[in-house]
Scaffold this motif. Structure first.
Motif, mmCIF file in Angstrom:
data_model
loop_
_atom_site.group_PDB
_atom_site.id
_atom_site.type_symbol
_atom_site.label_atom_id
_atom_site.label_comp_id
_atom_site.label_asym_id
_atom_site.label_seq_id
_atom_site.Cartn_x
_atom_site.Cartn_y
_atom_site.Cartn_z
ATOM 1 N N VAL A 35 0.837 -1.203 0.000
ATOM 2 C CA VAL A 35 0.000 0.000 0.000
ATOM 3 C C VAL A 35 0.871 1.251 0.000
ATOM 4 C CG1 VAL A 35 -1.647 1.345 1.389
ATOM 5 C CG2 VAL A 35 -2.027 -1.096 1.011
ATOM 6 N N PHE A 36 1.941 1.251 0.774
ATOM 7 C CA PHE A 36 2.863 2.392 0.810
ATOM 8 C C PHE A 36 3.394 2.712 -0.589
ATOM 9 C CE2 PHE A 36 7.252 3.954 1.153
ATOM 10 C CZ PHE A 36 7.050 5.125 1.859
ATOM 11 N N TYR A 37 3.937 1.703 -1.280
ATOM 12 C CA TYR A 37 4.494 1.936 -2.613
ATOM 13 C C TYR A 37 3.406 2.207 -3.647
ATOM 14 C CZ TYR A 37 9.118 0.932 -0.906
ATOM 15 O OH TYR A 37 10.303 1.007 -0.218
ATOM 16 N N ALA A 38 2.254 1.571 -3.493
ATOM 17 C CA ALA A 38 1.150 1.808 -4.429
ATOM 18 C C ALA A 38 0.689 3.259 -4.363
ATOM 19 C CB ALA A 38 -0.002 0.851 -4.125
ATOM 20 N N VAL A 39 0.568 3.788 -3.153
ATOM 21 C CA VAL A 39 0.133 5.181 -3.003
ATOM 22 C C VAL A 39 1.190 6.126 -3.572
ATOM 23 C CG1 VAL A 39 -0.405 6.998 -1.320
ATOM 24 C CG2 VAL A 39 -1.449 4.729 -1.102
ATOM 25 N N LEU A 40 2.458 5.838 -3.336
ATOM 26 C CA LEU A 40 3.514 6.672 -3.927
ATOM 27 C C LEU A 40 3.430 6.669 -5.453
ATOM 28 C CD1 LEU A 40 6.673 5.848 -1.748
ATOM 29 C CD2 LEU A 40 5.271 7.939 -1.715
ATOM 30 N N LEU A 41 3.164 5.507 -6.035
ATOM 31 C CA LEU A 41 3.054 5.415 -7.492
ATOM 32 C C LEU A 41 1.849 6.193 -8.015
ATOM 33 C CD1 LEU A 41 4.027 1.683 -7.892
ATOM 34 C CD2 LEU A 41 5.242 3.614 -8.944
ATOM 35 N N VAL A 42 0.723 6.133 -7.316
ATOM 36 C CA VAL A 42 -0.456 6.880 -7.733
ATOM 37 C C VAL A 42 -0.201 8.381 -7.615
ATOM 38 C CG1 VAL A 42 -2.882 7.373 -7.169
ATOM 39 C CG2 VAL A 42 -2.070 4.995 -7.290
ATOM 40 N N VAL A 43 0.458 8.805 -6.554
ATOM 41 C CA VAL A 43 0.814 10.226 -6.402
ATOM 42 C C VAL A 43 1.737 10.649 -7.541
ATOM 43 C CG1 VAL A 43 2.092 11.868 -4.946
ATOM 44 C CG2 VAL A 43 0.416 10.312 -3.915
ATOM 45 N N LYS A 44 2.678 9.783 -7.910
ATOM 46 C CA LYS A 44 3.569 10.091 -9.034
ATOM 47 C C LYS A 44 2.779 10.243 -10.333
ATOM 48 C CE LYS A 44 5.842 7.215 -11.582
ATOM 49 N NZ LYS A 44 5.571 7.811 -12.904
ATOM 50 N N MET A 45 1.791 9.379 -10.534
ATOM 51 C CA MET A 45 0.955 9.493 -11.732
ATOM 52 C C MET A 45 0.200 10.820 -11.741
ATOM 53 S SD MET A 45 -0.486 5.594 -12.249
ATOM 54 C CE MET A 45 -2.019 6.182 -12.843
ATOM 55 N N TYR A 46 -0.340 11.213 -10.591
ATOM 56 C CA TYR A 46 -1.019 12.512 -10.509
ATOM 57 C C TYR A 46 -0.042 13.650 -10.803
ATOM 58 C CZ TYR A 46 -5.453 10.846 -8.562
ATOM 59 O OH TYR A 46 -6.672 10.254 -8.375
ATOM 60 N N ALA A 47 1.171 13.536 -10.307
ATOM 61 C CA ALA A 47 2.173 14.581 -10.555
ATOM 62 C C ALA A 47 2.445 14.736 -12.051
ATOM 63 C CB ALA A 47 3.462 14.270 -9.799
#
Length: 146
Positions: free
Chosen positions: A11-23
């Protein structure tokens, strides 16, 4: 569910990846405004006229980086979630998630900068290794039930 350490790590890495996609999406939007290159005529009219309903190579590069994220991160999210539930060791799972995350960040940086050609393709290829590994382990763990 979050008491499962592997799932929490995922979940930690998944959320970071989703935030990166939003960025990347925000960067694309900001670049559209700065370059005055709008995909929709109504946006172009709002920002100066139909002459700005056009493509720009830098905007398109950002858009392709975002599309590439969608094509690669979404399957990772599925595989990682299932993988975290089959009982892998925390250290091995963390390595899978970390390698994928770092490679996807490097891939985006290489796409947006643009860095020398092998950087992006190496980052893409290395990111596929944990995905293939997780897929194989998932299939092996459920094969007896199929």
């Amino acid at each position: 569910m979050l008491r499962n350490e592997v799932f929490s790590c995922f979940v930690f890495y998944a959320v970071l990846l989703v935030v990166k996609m939003y960025a990347i999406a925000v960067i694309t939007g900001q670049l559209r405004l700065r370059k005055k290159a709008f995909a929709n005529p109504e946006d172009a009219l709002r920002h100066g006229g139909l002459q700005y309903h056009r493509e720009d190579p830098y905007v398109e590069r950002c858009r392709r980086a975002h599309l590439n994220d969608l094509e690669n991160i979404l399957p990772f999210l599925f595989l990682g979630a299932i993988y975290s539930l089959i009982g892998p060791s925390l250290s091995v799972a963390r390595l899978h998630f970390l390698v994928f995350f770092v490679c996807r960040v490097l891939h985006s940086v290489a796409y947006l900068m643009p860095l020398q050609p092998p950087t992006r393709s190496v980052a893409y290829t290395v990111a596929q290794i944990p995905c293939i590994s997780m897929a194989v382990q998932i299939l092996m763990s459920v094969a007896a039930y199929a």
